[in-house]
Design a protein around this motif. Structure first.
Motif, PDB file in Angstrom:
ATOM      1  N   PHE A  69     -50.617 -43.265 -57.322  1.00  0.00           N
ATOM      2  CA  PHE A  69     -51.807 -43.214 -58.160  1.00  0.00           C
ATOM      3  C   PHE A  69     -51.888 -41.856 -58.866  1.00  0.00           C
ATOM      4  CE2 PHE A  69     -56.388 -42.910 -58.955  1.00  0.00           C
ATOM      5  CZ  PHE A  69     -56.662 -44.168 -59.488  1.00  0.00           C
ATOM      6  N   CYS A  72     -49.454 -41.606 -61.704  1.00  0.00           N
ATOM      7  CA  CYS A  72     -49.956 -42.332 -62.876  1.00  0.00           C
ATOM      8  C   CYS A  72     -51.053 -41.547 -63.585  1.00  0.00           C
ATOM      9  CB  CYS A  72     -50.495 -43.699 -62.458  1.00  0.00           C
ATOM     10  SG  CYS A  72     -49.213 -44.831 -61.898  1.00  0.00           S
ATOM     11  N   GLN A  75     -49.426 -38.515 -65.453  1.00  0.00           N
ATOM     12  CA  GLN A  75     -48.320 -38.830 -66.369  1.00  0.00           C
ATOM     13  C   GLN A  75     -48.778 -38.553 -67.794  1.00  0.00           C
ATOM     14  OE1 GLN A  75     -45.270 -39.795 -65.574  1.00  0.00           O
ATOM     15  NE2 GLN A  75     -44.633 -39.965 -67.678  1.00  0.00           N
TER      16      GLN A  75
END
Length: 86
Positions: A69, A72, A75
């Motif tokens: 998580f 993500c 990113q």
């Protein structure tokens, strides 16, 4: 990042997404078991992190989910390719 900082924001965002129904786990029994075992520690500065030492059973699947998580979350946004027409 410091030990607590690495997990603090992802934990906060993960809990919000879970409460809003944006985390879909498919009723996976291993993940549910690890989530039940998860113990979150809060440092003196209010930052939170998972604690393996305080958990009675394994929490590795939840730690892996939080790490994914976080990846993500942090990113960078994909760069849109530019199209050049000659």
């Amino acid at each position: 990042l410091q030990r607590f900082e690495k997990f603090n924001e992802p934990i906060r965002e993960f809990l919000v997404a879970l409460a809003e129904g944006r985390i879909l786990h498919g009723d996976d029994p291993v993940l549910a078991w690890a989530a039940d075992n998860l113990v979150l520690l809060t440092g003196r500065d209010g930052l939170r992190r998972p604690s393996k030492d305080d958990a009675e059973e394994k929490i590795d699947p939840m730690v892996a989910a939080l790490m994914a998580f976080a990846l993500c979350m942090y990113q960078p946004a994909p760069v849109q390719p530019t199209l050049t027409i000659l």
